[in-house]
Design a protein around this motif. Structure first.
Motif, mmCIF file in Angstrom:
data_model
loop_
_atom_site.group_PDB
_atom_site.id
_atom_site.type_symbol
_atom_site.label_atom_id
_atom_site.label_comp_id
_atom_site.label_asym_id
_atom_site.label_seq_id
_atom_site.Cartn_x
_atom_site.Cartn_y
_atom_site.Cartn_z
ATOM 1 N N ASN A 167 0.856 -1.195 0.000
ATOM 2 C CA ASN A 167 0.000 0.000 0.000
ATOM 3 C C ASN A 167 0.891 1.245 0.000
ATOM 4 O O ASN A 167 2.131 1.116 -0.100
ATOM 5 N N GLU A 168 0.289 2.378 0.186
ATOM 6 C CA GLU A 168 1.087 3.596 0.084
ATOM 7 C C GLU A 168 2.141 3.699 1.175
ATOM 8 O O GLU A 168 3.109 4.424 1.057
ATOM 9 N N HIS A 169 1.962 2.902 2.268
ATOM 10 C CA HIS A 169 2.982 2.903 3.329
ATOM 11 C C HIS A 169 4.046 1.835 3.123
ATOM 12 O O HIS A 169 4.864 1.591 3.982
ATOM 13 N N GLY A 170 3.971 1.164 2.028
ATOM 14 C CA GLY A 170 4.993 0.146 1.729
ATOM 15 C C GLY A 170 4.687 -1.207 2.336
ATOM 16 O O GLY A 170 5.487 -2.131 2.281
ATOM 17 N N LYS A 171 3.484 -1.350 2.916
ATOM 18 C CA LYS A 171 3.161 -2.622 3.555
ATOM 19 C C LYS A 171 2.425 -3.517 2.554
ATOM 20 O O LYS A 171 1.553 -3.051 1.819
ATOM 21 N N LEU A 172 2.759 -4.798 2.538
ATOM 22 C CA LEU A 172 2.095 -5.706 1.608
ATOM 23 C C LEU A 172 0.684 -5.956 2.106
ATOM 24 O O LEU A 172 0.486 -6.542 3.170
ATOM 25 N N THR A 173 -0.281 -5.499 1.326
ATOM 26 C CA THR A 173 -1.653 -5.650 1.798
ATOM 27 C C THR A 173 -2.496 -6.498 0.866
ATOM 28 O O THR A 173 -3.489 -7.084 1.283
ATOM 29 N N ARG A 174 -2.106 -6.617 -0.404
ATOM 30 C CA ARG A 174 -2.967 -7.316 -1.367
ATOM 31 C C ARG A 174 -2.152 -8.252 -2.239
ATOM 32 O O ARG A 174 -0.981 -8.009 -2.493
ATOM 33 N N MET A 175 -2.848 -9.270 -2.683
ATOM 34 C CA MET A 175 -2.214 -10.142 -3.664
ATOM 35 C C MET A 175 -3.136 -10.242 -4.852
ATOM 36 O O MET A 175 -4.354 -10.373 -4.701
ATOM 37 N N ILE A 176 -2.553 -10.186 -6.031
ATOM 38 C CA ILE A 176 -3.338 -10.299 -7.240
ATOM 39 C C ILE A 176 -2.735 -11.437 -8.054
ATOM 40 O O ILE A 176 -1.506 -11.591 -8.134
ATOM 41 N N GLY A 177 -3.618 -12.217 -8.643
ATOM 42 C CA GLY A 177 -3.064 -13.340 -9.406
ATOM 43 C C GLY A 177 -4.010 -13.888 -10.440
ATOM 44 O O GLY A 177 -5.118 -13.377 -10.624
ATOM 45 N N ALA A 178 -3.586 -14.922 -11.115
ATOM 46 C CA ALA A 178 -4.367 -15.529 -12.189
ATOM 47 C C ALA A 178 -4.352 -17.058 -12.035
ATOM 48 O O ALA A 178 -3.408 -17.625 -11.470
ATOM 49 N N VAL A 179 -5.428 -17.695 -12.534
ATOM 50 C CA VAL A 179 -5.420 -19.168 -12.570
ATOM 51 C C VAL A 179 -5.705 -19.612 -14.002
ATOM 52 O O VAL A 179 -6.454 -18.948 -14.717
#
Lengths: 508, 135
Positions: free
Chosen positions: A126-138
């Protein structure tokens, strides 16, 4: 949000709904992705909220929105139980260690069956550099995966079968003389899988006596397209000698030339040893049978000659003959009865050799037995001025039936003295030696010799005498042969008339 | 009792002394021949037959045994076939043996110079018959 940020899925700085919105907002992108059979997903690492794209839902047979928007739900209800750990572990690794998230796993479809998918994804800060989301494909890899698994199973099955059957396959590219082996062929050779076989070294694994056969078979197969199937002795890289079956079949091109030689290679040691064992028993049995038949023949012949004479004398007795003549005839009947008894004694002796199951083998000393016999025949030796030499130094003892060895020495010595040459003093040489497997005895004299062209098959027969000698009874060598053969040995004679005779005996 | 040309000379080749005794006795009882020659093996007989001095005393009938030392019945037949042309006399050969082995019997039959194969012991009647056939 600018347009070009929308097209790049990698640049979503916003909340979970963002992908959702952007996905549909950009129709071009939307259609493109839907047409690739690729489903998209997004996960909020903190809240465990999730989003599944329409294609994602379709791949599992759901309508868009039918799958609960929860990562926990996904893990617990959609992912195949056995695959949960892998999927979850991969996520964790990716977040913690930045390892790429890429997993093959199974998901439950709406129809209730599991299908194979591959998923990959990436975590975003996020804007604070913390990993908040994962995006992916199947993507749906079910067909590919199932084929792969079937192949793996087939391969495993084949390998297991080959392992159980101790059989491997090989191929020789005749054009470059390149040799390829299956795993089992390496295993039979007891060679590591990474060793590089070539034709020459491969042939050297065969035992020396079989190399020429193999070379000739391979060269004939290449030259004349002649297949081969051989059972040969073989020495593995770890020095184990085994029997193998090697079979080669040429692959022929349209010009009728052998371009590839293909074959199987099988460890048949157990089977072959059993076969050889069986053959040995068979040989032994037929040997026994032959001796039995021979014995039956001897019995009938030898008893017949006496009974014939007896009948003959009785017939004469019945004629009108004088009292002194009757006396004479009776004298003959008496001598017939004596020889009959002797013959029966001889036959008994032979039966004893054949049936003596309690033949006890003992370590016996060649020299002491030979000396005993020599002193028993001392008179005879002295009278004939015989020179007797022996050398048992290279094999001084043997495990044998002591009485048999005595009898062998006695018969051979007696024979040599009896059939000495009239023009010279008898000279007798007796030696024992040991080769790789057997103990041998040689016995040589400078006596009369015997014409083997005429008598070869009769020398060791019963009541066969060849010289005009009143002492000849024709029983000695017959008994000697029977004793030797009953212990699995053999006796061989070489002789030249007027030069001498040499017996070569394989004792055990 | 049948008397058939008693002037025949008979030869027996056999290493069995008792058999020779019996044959001799039977021949004399049946008055079949006054002259009997005996040899203990084939070689002795061949030596006799090939000696030119004996040309006038060759036998009419030979009773030949099979198993003998030095030269057996088969060996005798081999030599006999070779010397036969020099003898200038018809000699009837009977092979007489205690062997009932088919191989021996067949082998004897295959030799044309052997008139018959007789299994020992020879009965008095057979002996008379053999003399009659050789006449």
């Amino acid at each position: 949000m600018s347009e070009n940020k929308d097209t790049s899925l990698g640049m979503f700085p916003i909340g979970l709904q963002a992908l959702n919105e952007h996905y549909f907002a950009n129709k071009q992108l939307h259609y493109l992705i839907e047409s690739t059979n690729t489903g998209l997903w997004e996960r909020n690492i903190e809240t465990q909220e999730a989003w599944w794209s329409p294609k994602f839902c379709e791949l599992l047979g759901y309508e868009y929105g039918e799958i609960a928007p929860s990562y926990i739900y996904f893990l617990e209800e959609i992912v195949y139980p056995d695959d949960r750990a892998i999927v979850f572990g991969s996520f964790q690794d990716h977040i913690k260690n930045r390892t790429p998230h890429k997993v093959e796993f199974r998901m439950l479809t709406k129809q209730g069956n599991y299908k194979w998918f591959e998923t990959s994804g990436k975590a975003w800060p996020n804007e604070h550099g913390k990993l908040t989301r994962m995006i992916g494909a199947v993507t749906d890899i079910d067909q590919k995966k199932r084929t792969e698994l079937r192949l793996k199973k087939d391969e495993f099955f084949l390998n297991e079968t080959h392992k159980i059957a101790n059989i491997g396959g090989w191929e020789l590219d005749v054009v470059n003389m390149e040799l390829t082996w299956s795993k089992e062929v390496f295993d039979i050779h007891e060679l590591p899988l990474d060793s590089k076989p070539d034709l020459d070294t491969a042939i050297n694994y065969y035992e020396p006596g079989y190399r020429d056969t193999i070379s000739a078979a391979v060269s004939d197969a290449i030259k004349y397209c002649k297949p081969y199937d051989l059972e040969v002795k073989f020495r593995t890289a770890k020095n184990n000698v085994i029997w193998v079956r090697t079979k080669g079949v040429p692959v022929i091109n349209t010009d009728g030339e052998c371009i590839i030689l293909r074959g199987i290679f099988q460890n048949i040691n157990q089977l072959k040893l059993k076969e050889l064992d069986l053959q040995q028993s068979l040989d032994l049995l037929s040997d026994h049978n032959k001796r039995l038949q021979n014995f039956a023949h001897i019995v009938s012949h030898n008893l017949r000659s006496h009974s014939g004479n007896l009948q003959f004398m009785v017939n004469i007795f019945d004629q009108n003959i004088s009292a002194p003549e009757k006396e004479e005839v009776f004298g003959n009947i008496r001598s017939i009865s004596e020889s009959l008894a002797t013959t029966i004694d001889h036959l008994n002796e032979i039966v004893k050799i054949q049936t003596d199951i309690s033949k006890e083998l003992k370590p016996v000393d060649f020299e002491s037995i030979f000396k005993n016999i020599q002193s028993a025949l001392d008179n005879n030796i002295h009278k004939t001025k015989a020179i007797i030499c022996y050398d048992f130094s290279s094999c001084p003892t043997i495990n044998y039936v002591p009485a048999y060895l005595e009898s062998i020495f006695l018969n051979l010595l007696t024979n040599s003295l009896k059939y000495r040459h009239p023009d010279r003093d008898p000279k007798i040489i007796c030696k024992s030696y040991f080769d790789k497997e057997h103990t041998w005895l040689t016995f040589e004299d400078n006596g009369l010799g015997i014409d083997l062209d005429k008598y070869k098959d009769k020398v060791f027969g019963m009541y066969k005498t060849f010289h005009q000698n009143v002492n000849a009874k024709g029983i000695g060598l017959f008994i000697t042969r029977n004793q030797i053969e009953s212990l699995g040995g053999s006796i061989h004679i070489e002789s030249t008339v007027n030069v001498g005779t040499k017996f070569t005996i394989k004792l055990v | 009792m049948t008397l058939i040309s008693p002037a025949k000379t008979v030869c027996v080749i056999d290493d069995d002394k008792i058999y020779i005794y019996g044959l001799k006795k039977l021949i004399s009882i049946k008055q079949l021949s006054p002259n009997l020659m005996e040899f203990y093996n084939g070689k002795e007989a061949i030596d006799f037959l090939t000696d030119p001095e004996n040309l006038n005393s060759l036998p009419d009938i030979i009773f030949l045994d099979i198993n003998m030392p030095v030269m057996d019945g088969w060996g005798f037949m081999e030599s006999f076939v070779k010397i036969k042309p020099q003898l200038g006399k018809k000699i009837t050969i009977y092979m007489v043996s205690s062997s009932i082995n088919d191989d021996d019997i067949e082998r004897a039959k295959s030799i044309s110079d052997i008139t018959d194969y007789v299994i020992k012991p020879i009965s008095p009647d057979t002996l008379v018959e053999l003399f009659r056939l050789a006449a």
